[in-house]
Design a protein around this motif. Sequence first.
Motif, PDB file in Angstrom:
ATOM      1  N   ILE A 125       0.656  -1.134   0.044  1.00  0.00           N
ATOM      2  CA  ILE A 125       0.432  -0.421   0.334  1.00  0.00           C
ATOM      3  C   ILE A 125       0.838   1.117  -0.280  1.00  0.00           C
ATOM      4  O   ILE A 125       1.830   1.504   0.547  1.00  0.00           O
ATOM      5  CB  ILE A 125      -1.072   0.422   1.751  1.00  0.00           C
ATOM      6  CG1 ILE A 125      -0.302  -0.126   2.359  1.00  0.00           C
ATOM      7  CG2 ILE A 125      -1.422  -1.320   0.823  1.00  0.00           C
ATOM      8  CD1 ILE A 125      -1.160   0.354   4.075  1.00  0.00           C
ATOM      9  N   ASN A 126       0.992   2.167  -0.914  1.00  0.00           N
ATOM     10  CA  ASN A 126       1.292   3.283  -0.514  1.00  0.00           C
ATOM     11  C   ASN A 126       0.729   4.349   0.782  1.00  0.00           C
ATOM     12  O   ASN A 126      -0.190   4.060   0.957  1.00  0.00           O
ATOM     13  CB  ASN A 126       0.666   4.281  -1.838  1.00  0.00           C
ATOM     14  CG  ASN A 126       1.532   5.444  -2.453  1.00  0.00           C
ATOM     15  OD1 ASN A 126       1.270   6.613  -1.291  1.00  0.00           O
ATOM     16  ND2 ASN A 126       2.700   5.630  -3.165  1.00  0.00           N
ATOM     17  N   GLN A 127       2.000   4.693   1.533  1.00  0.00           N
ATOM     18  CA  GLN A 127       1.989   6.148   2.033  1.00  0.00           C
ATOM     19  C   GLN A 127       0.265   6.815   2.062  1.00  0.00           C
ATOM     20  O   GLN A 127       0.203   6.885   3.119  1.00  0.00           O
ATOM     21  CB  GLN A 127       2.985   6.699   2.640  1.00  0.00           C
ATOM     22  CG  GLN A 127       3.646   8.260   1.432  1.00  0.00           C
ATOM     23  CD  GLN A 127       2.460   8.710   1.543  1.00  0.00           C
ATOM     24  OE1 GLN A 127       2.255   9.290   3.082  1.00  0.00           O
ATOM     25  NE2 GLN A 127       2.111   9.656   0.244  1.00  0.00           N
ATOM     26  N   THR A 128       0.356   6.972   1.019  1.00  0.00           N
ATOM     27  CA  THR A 128      -0.842   7.729   1.100  1.00  0.00           C
ATOM     28  C   THR A 128      -2.146   7.293   1.606  1.00  0.00           C
ATOM     29  O   THR A 128      -3.129   7.942   2.144  1.00  0.00           O
ATOM     30  CB  THR A 128      -1.018   8.521  -0.132  1.00  0.00           C
ATOM     31  OG1 THR A 128      -1.574   7.518  -1.163  1.00  0.00           O
ATOM     32  CG2 THR A 128      -0.220   9.425  -0.352  1.00  0.00           C
ATOM     33  N   SER A 129      -2.367   5.928   0.900  1.00  0.00           N
ATOM     34  CA  SER A 129      -3.342   5.092   1.673  1.00  0.00           C
ATOM     35  C   SER A 129      -3.921   4.145   3.355  1.00  0.00           C
ATOM     36  O   SER A 129      -3.810   4.007   3.882  1.00  0.00           O
ATOM     37  CB  SER A 129      -3.887   3.995   0.897  1.00  0.00           C
ATOM     38  OG  SER A 129      -2.538   3.450   0.549  1.00  0.00           O
ATOM     39  N   VAL A 130      -2.286   5.226   3.751  1.00  0.00           N
ATOM     40  CA  VAL A 130      -2.275   4.901   5.472  1.00  0.00           C
ATOM     41  C   VAL A 130      -2.963   5.357   6.433  1.00  0.00           C
ATOM     42  O   VAL A 130      -2.613   6.569   6.040  1.00  0.00           O
ATOM     43  CB  VAL A 130      -0.314   3.968   5.613  1.00  0.00           C
ATOM     44  CG1 VAL A 130       0.049   3.907   6.839  1.00  0.00           C
ATOM     45  CG2 VAL A 130       0.586   3.127   4.033  1.00  0.00           C
ATOM     46  N   SER A 131      -3.185   4.301   7.233  1.00  0.00           N
ATOM     47  CA  SER A 131      -4.329   5.539   8.028  1.00  0.00           C
ATOM     48  C   SER A 131      -3.447   5.303   9.552  1.00  0.00           C
ATOM     49  O   SER A 131      -3.716   6.081   9.863  1.00  0.00           O
ATOM     50  CB  SER A 131      -5.453   4.079   8.258  1.00  0.00           C
ATOM     51  OG  SER A 131      -5.450   3.075   8.764  1.00  0.00           O
ATOM     52  N   ASP A 132      -3.612   3.782  10.066  1.00  0.00           N
ATOM     53  CA  ASP A 132      -2.643   4.009  11.474  1.00  0.00           C
ATOM     54  C   ASP A 132      -1.575   2.952  11.681  1.00  0.00           C
ATOM     55  O   ASP A 132      -1.343   1.478  10.741  1.00  0.00           O
ATOM     56  CB  ASP A 132      -3.328   3.333  12.169  1.00  0.00           C
ATOM     57  CG  ASP A 132      -5.012   4.354  12.720  1.00  0.00           C
ATOM     58  OD1 ASP A 132      -4.451   5.375  12.688  1.00  0.00           O
ATOM     59  OD2 ASP A 132      -6.228   4.261  12.059  1.00  0.00           O
ATOM     60  N   PHE A 133      -0.330   3.352  11.867  1.00  0.00           N
ATOM     61  CA  PHE A 133       0.748   2.387  12.537  1.00  0.00           C
ATOM     62  C   PHE A 133       0.625   1.751  13.688  1.00  0.00           C
ATOM     63  O   PHE A 133      -0.827   2.256  14.575  1.00  0.00           O
ATOM     64  CB  PHE A 133       1.939   2.763  12.752  1.00  0.00           C
ATOM     65  CG  PHE A 133       2.507   3.467  11.399  1.00  0.00           C
ATOM     66  CD1 PHE A 133       2.980   2.343  10.317  1.00  0.00           C
ATOM     67  CD2 PHE A 133       2.613   4.528  11.044  1.00  0.00           C
ATOM     68  CE1 PHE A 133       3.643   2.463   9.211  1.00  0.00           C
ATOM     69  CE2 PHE A 133       3.050   4.739   9.257  1.00  0.00           C
ATOM     70  CZ  PHE A 133       3.971   3.522   8.724  1.00  0.00           C
ATOM     71  N   LEU A 134       0.286   0.192  14.130  1.00  0.00           N
ATOM     72  CA  LEU A 134       0.857   0.063  15.502  1.00  0.00           C
ATOM     73  C   LEU A 134       1.613  -0.202  16.124  1.00  0.00           C
ATOM     74  O   LEU A 134       2.745  -0.755  16.180  1.00  0.00           O
ATOM     75  CB  LEU A 134      -0.096  -1.415  14.954  1.00  0.00           C
ATOM     76  CG  LEU A 134      -1.491  -2.304  14.728  1.00  0.00           C
ATOM     77  CD1 LEU A 134      -1.290  -3.045  14.800  1.00  0.00           C
ATOM     78  CD2 LEU A 134      -2.653  -1.060  15.510  1.00  0.00           C
ATOM     79  N   LEU A 135       1.886   0.680  17.473  1.00  0.00           N
ATOM     80  CA  LEU A 135       3.058   0.704  18.542  1.00  0.00           C
ATOM     81  C   LEU A 135       2.595  -0.400  19.040  1.00  0.00           C
ATOM     82  O   LEU A 135       1.907  -0.769  20.136  1.00  0.00           O
ATOM     83  CB  LEU A 135       3.240   2.102  19.062  1.00  0.00           C
ATOM     84  CG  LEU A 135       3.515   3.612  18.317  1.00  0.00           C
ATOM     85  CD1 LEU A 135       3.041   4.678  18.818  1.00  0.00           C
ATOM     86  CD2 LEU A 135       4.409   3.640  17.566  1.00  0.00           C
ATOM     87  N   LEU A 136       4.012  -1.690  19.136  1.00  0.00           N
ATOM     88  CA  LEU A 136       3.578  -2.932  20.055  1.00  0.00           C
ATOM     89  C   LEU A 136       3.907  -2.318  21.419  1.00  0.00           C
ATOM     90  O   LEU A 136       3.513  -3.480  22.520  1.00  0.00           O
ATOM     91  CB  LEU A 136       4.650  -3.741  19.252  1.00  0.00           C
ATOM     92  CG  LEU A 136       3.369  -3.989  17.758  1.00  0.00           C
ATOM     93  CD1 LEU A 136       4.663  -5.493  17.540  1.00  0.00           C
ATOM     94  CD2 LEU A 136       2.093  -4.290  18.006  1.00  0.00           C
TER      95      LEU A 136
END
Length: 311
Positions: A4-15
């Motif tokens: 997925i391109n960065q423009t469609s990234v919604s959230d990261f998960l900080l473990l």
Amino acid sequence: MGFINQTSVSDFLLLGLSSDPKLQPVMFGIFLFIYLVTVIGNMFIILAIKSDSHLHTPMYFFISNLSLTDICTSSTTIPKMLVNIQEQNLSITFAGCLTQACFAMLFLSLECCLLAAMAYDRYVAICYPLRYTVIMNWYLCRLIILFSLLSSTVNALLLSLMMLWLSFCKTLEIPHFFCEITHIIKIACSDTSINIIMIYIAGLTFGGITFSGIVFSYIEIVSTVLKIPSVQGRYKAFSTCGSHLSVISLFYGTGLSVCISSSVTDSPRKTALASVMYTVVTQMMNPFIYSLRNKDMKDALKKVIGIMTSL
């Protein structure tokens, strides 16, 4: 695995540092305590220096800027971690992650510059005591701070903005308690060679060059101090460097431990745990190092505490 391109990234998960639910309340309490001690301790250092005219010297000017930088560094990483633990939500937006990574790089780079500036200040004070006030004038001190801030900002913005051209895998899990740029790059699915080269250049610039400057300064300081005939004179000269050497050892020593741990272990969690030392613990310990080893600072702190308790 999909891309997925960065423009469609919604959230990261900080473990975070641990996935064990039983440890989450303990970690929340520990990091909240560390954060409060860091902010309060460094604020007291800044207030003590500002309120005591005897401490209006270049050395304490750099110390107060270092304390402010420590507050900013901790405020960049810890509060989001505490919020995630409290809400039991690991997510952070792409924009939020990029912003956090940018500010973390900015303040850590600035800390490297300030430690080098403080080493230069001690070098001039011990090697050229008669010319100290001429060389370390307020114009130069402010210029050093301004240059350090501008160069750190440009470095952080450049590395962060380069992340916008990356594509990411659908698994957006960061095994860390904050958005550290190398961990973000590791989960990217596109070519990251340019990003990695830029990180190495930044590391050599803000880590290597500043550390080399510190080493050079202290080689000259030791050479000058050893020429002092009296033992008392040597001790007095070295004593002015004690706190600074302690801070340097703690900051660069823990930073080196992260590099070693990342090269000898395949566990990102262990690397993240090691990075707590130079991004969290160092910032908490600096006020104690400068206050406990410095009589002038102790006296100024007592005055500030006395004024505050009398209100």
